[in-house]
Design an enzyme around this catalytic site. Structure first.
Site, PDB file in Angstrom:
ATOM      1  N   CYS A  38      15.267  52.454   4.941  1.00 21.53           N
ATOM      2  CA  CYS A  38      14.531  53.402   5.773  1.00 21.53           C
ATOM      3  C   CYS A  38      14.969  54.827   5.451  1.00 21.53           C
ATOM      4  O   CYS A  38      16.048  55.048   4.894  1.00 21.53           O
ATOM      5  CB  CYS A  38      14.792  53.078   7.246  1.00 21.53           C
ATOM      6  SG  CYS A  38      14.097  54.254   8.419  1.00 21.53           S
ATOM      7  N   THR A  40      16.054  56.850   7.550  1.00 23.89           N
ATOM      8  CA  THR A  40      17.308  57.048   8.283  1.00 23.89           C
ATOM      9  C   THR A  40      18.506  56.687   7.415  1.00 23.89           C
ATOM     10  O   THR A  40      19.524  57.399   7.404  1.00 23.89           O
ATOM     11  CB  THR A  40      17.313  56.196   9.559  1.00 23.89           C
ATOM     12  OG1 THR A  40      16.211  56.578  10.382  1.00 23.89           O
ATOM     13  CG2 THR A  40      18.614  56.363  10.329  1.00 23.89           C
ATOM     14  N   HIS A  43      19.222  59.435   4.975  1.00 26.18           N
ATOM     15  CA  HIS A  43      19.927  60.559   5.601  1.00 26.18           C
ATOM     16  C   HIS A  43      21.416  60.256   5.740  1.00 26.18           C
ATOM     17  O   HIS A  43      22.263  61.119   5.480  1.00 26.18           O
ATOM     18  CB  HIS A  43      19.334  60.850   6.984  1.00 26.18           C
ATOM     19  CG  HIS A  43      17.980  61.477   6.955  1.00 26.18           C
ATOM     20  ND1 HIS A  43      17.747  62.728   6.421  1.00 26.18           N
ATOM     21  CD2 HIS A  43      16.776  61.025   7.400  1.00 26.18           C
ATOM     22  CE1 HIS A  43      16.460  63.026   6.536  1.00 26.18           C
ATOM     23  NE2 HIS A  43      15.852  62.002   7.121  1.00 26.18           N
ATOM     24  N   ASP A 195      -1.224  63.748   0.972  1.00 27.45           N
ATOM     25  CA  ASP A 195       0.147  63.808   0.468  1.00 27.45           C
ATOM     26  C   ASP A 195       0.133  64.724  -0.745  1.00 27.45           C
ATOM     27  O   ASP A 195      -0.933  65.249  -1.126  1.00 27.45           O
ATOM     28  CB  ASP A 195       0.660  62.404   0.095  1.00 27.45           C
ATOM     29  CG  ASP A 195       2.181  62.276   0.208  1.00 27.45           C
ATOM     30  OD1 ASP A 195       2.656  61.705   1.193  1.00 27.45           O
ATOM     31  OD2 ASP A 195       2.880  62.786  -0.697  1.00 27.45           O
ATOM     32  N   ILE A 286       5.218  59.676  19.437  1.00 25.16           N
ATOM     33  CA  ILE A 286       5.516  58.253  19.219  1.00 25.16           C
ATOM     34  C   ILE A 286       6.946  58.130  18.706  1.00 25.16           C
ATOM     35  O   ILE A 286       7.344  58.829  17.774  1.00 25.16           O
ATOM     36  CB  ILE A 286       4.555  57.630  18.185  1.00 25.16           C
ATOM     37  CG1 ILE A 286       3.100  57.797  18.618  1.00 25.16           C
ATOM     38  CG2 ILE A 286       4.901  56.160  17.955  1.00 25.16           C
ATOM     39  CD1 ILE A 286       2.711  56.985  19.828  1.00 25.16           C
TER      40      ILE A 286
END
Length: 342
Positions: A38, A40, A43, A195, A286
């Site tokens: 992911c 995340t 990061h 994109d 969301i």
């Protein structure tokens, strides 16, 4: 057991030996088969500003996974050894007003798997039974490994009715791609996705986008003209977290348009609120998934023929995690899978 660990407060991850997790009376122990990388996780590996604030080392990272149940606590009655499962990565308190009302996705005390507690990039992971989703019908292992981000896409895309609507999606990352597939499957008339990566825009075409628009050399207004849209988009799904994407989306919505915003901006940015007010646009934030309504919807969509195979573009042994993370960080492909059995 082997696990991918953020051992030190610096860039990098380490494949290390750590103790197997233990379970309590209401928990489930799962042998991990495959995991998805992911943003995340990227990061955390890069050790950027967000990671430095949010992460305490050492930490087993990862929250997207599929596995097989090997043990359950004594109070677990509806999950058994051998079940094929994925997990809801947001662990909630169960005591606040929202949790008690059944709105668990709105819990203010949410803890993230692989962020606030040890995660799933390991040979075994333990979760409360209430966070375990049993795959009652066969699901491809790679797809089952990405049920967490698939849930983000479903939660966002199905925030508003889609049948016959013209949908704009800004950001063709993996979740944007899955949202495009969901929107088409759910009956949208046109699905336009934007994109700046031609590789990702080609993936968008494979999942059924009506128009995949490179906004480095064309505008959303150009896309409207190409499709013959005269009043703007009915539904907007903002997946990029980019200020310019949100501003362009607002500028291209019809009166009464509805926007679901999943993309997380890195910092505050100005918005034309006068346009939002005078065009009577609804903006809905969301975060995560509705537990477990979104998970049920995911399973039903797959049973109904939704094809996510084009979204998965990289597969690696967990031992080759460095190459896998480089692939995921390139910004050119879709989801990258780590195989914990290889």
């Amino acid at each position: 057991m082997k696990a991918l660990v953020k051992e030190n407060a610096e860039p990098g991850l380490w494949l290390a030996d750590v103790p197997e997790p233990t379970i309590g009376s209401g928990d489930v122990l799962i042998k991990v088969l495959r995991t998805g990388i992911c943003g995340t996780d990227l990061h955390i590996r890069a050790w950027d500003g967000w990671a430095q604030q949010a992460i305490r080392t050492p930490l087993v990272v990862g929250h997207e996974f599929v596995g097989e149940v090997v043990d359950t606590g004594r109070d677990v009655t509806d999950i058994k050894a051998g079940d094929r499962v994925s997990g809801e990565g947001h662990l909630v308190c169960g005591k606040c007003r929202n949790c008690l009302a059944g709105r668990r996705h709105l819990c203010r005390a949410t803890v993230g798997l692989g962020v606030g507690r040890d995660g799933a990039f390991a040979e075994y992971v333990a979760l409360p039974a209430s966070n375990v989703w049993v795959h009652r019908v066969p699901v491809d292992l790679d797809v089952a490994a990405i049920f967490d981000p698939f849930g983000n896409a479903v939660h966002t895309a199905l925030s508003f009715p889609l049948v016959g609507e013209d949908v704009l999606i800004t950001g063709a990352g993996p979740i944007g791609l899955m949202a495009a597939a969901v929107a088409r499957h759910a009956g949208a008339r046109n699905v336009v996705i934007t994109d700046v990566s031609e590789e990702r825009l080609e993936l968008a075409r494979k999942v059924g986008a009506t128009l995949a628009l490179n906004v480095s050399d064309a505008t959303i207004a150009d896309g409207q003209r190409e499709l013959g849209l005269r009043e703007g988009f009915d539904i907007g799904l903002e997946m990029s977290g980019r200020p310019e994407a949100m501003r362009d989306m607002i500028a291209n919505m019809t009166h009464g348009g509805r926007i679901a915003m999943l993309g997380l901006p890195a910092e505050e940015f100005p918005v034309d609120w006068a346009r939002v007010v005078t065009s009577m646009i609804t903006v809905k934030g969301i975060y995560g998934r509705e537990m477990f309504e979104t998970w049920y919807a995911m399973s039903v969509l797959l049973e109904g023929g939704l094809d996510l195979a084009p979204v998965i573009t990289g597969r690696y042994s967990h031992r080759d995690f460095e190459a896998a993370f480089a692939d995921a960080a390139s910004g050119r492909g879709g989801k990258v899978i780590l195989d914990w059995t290889a």
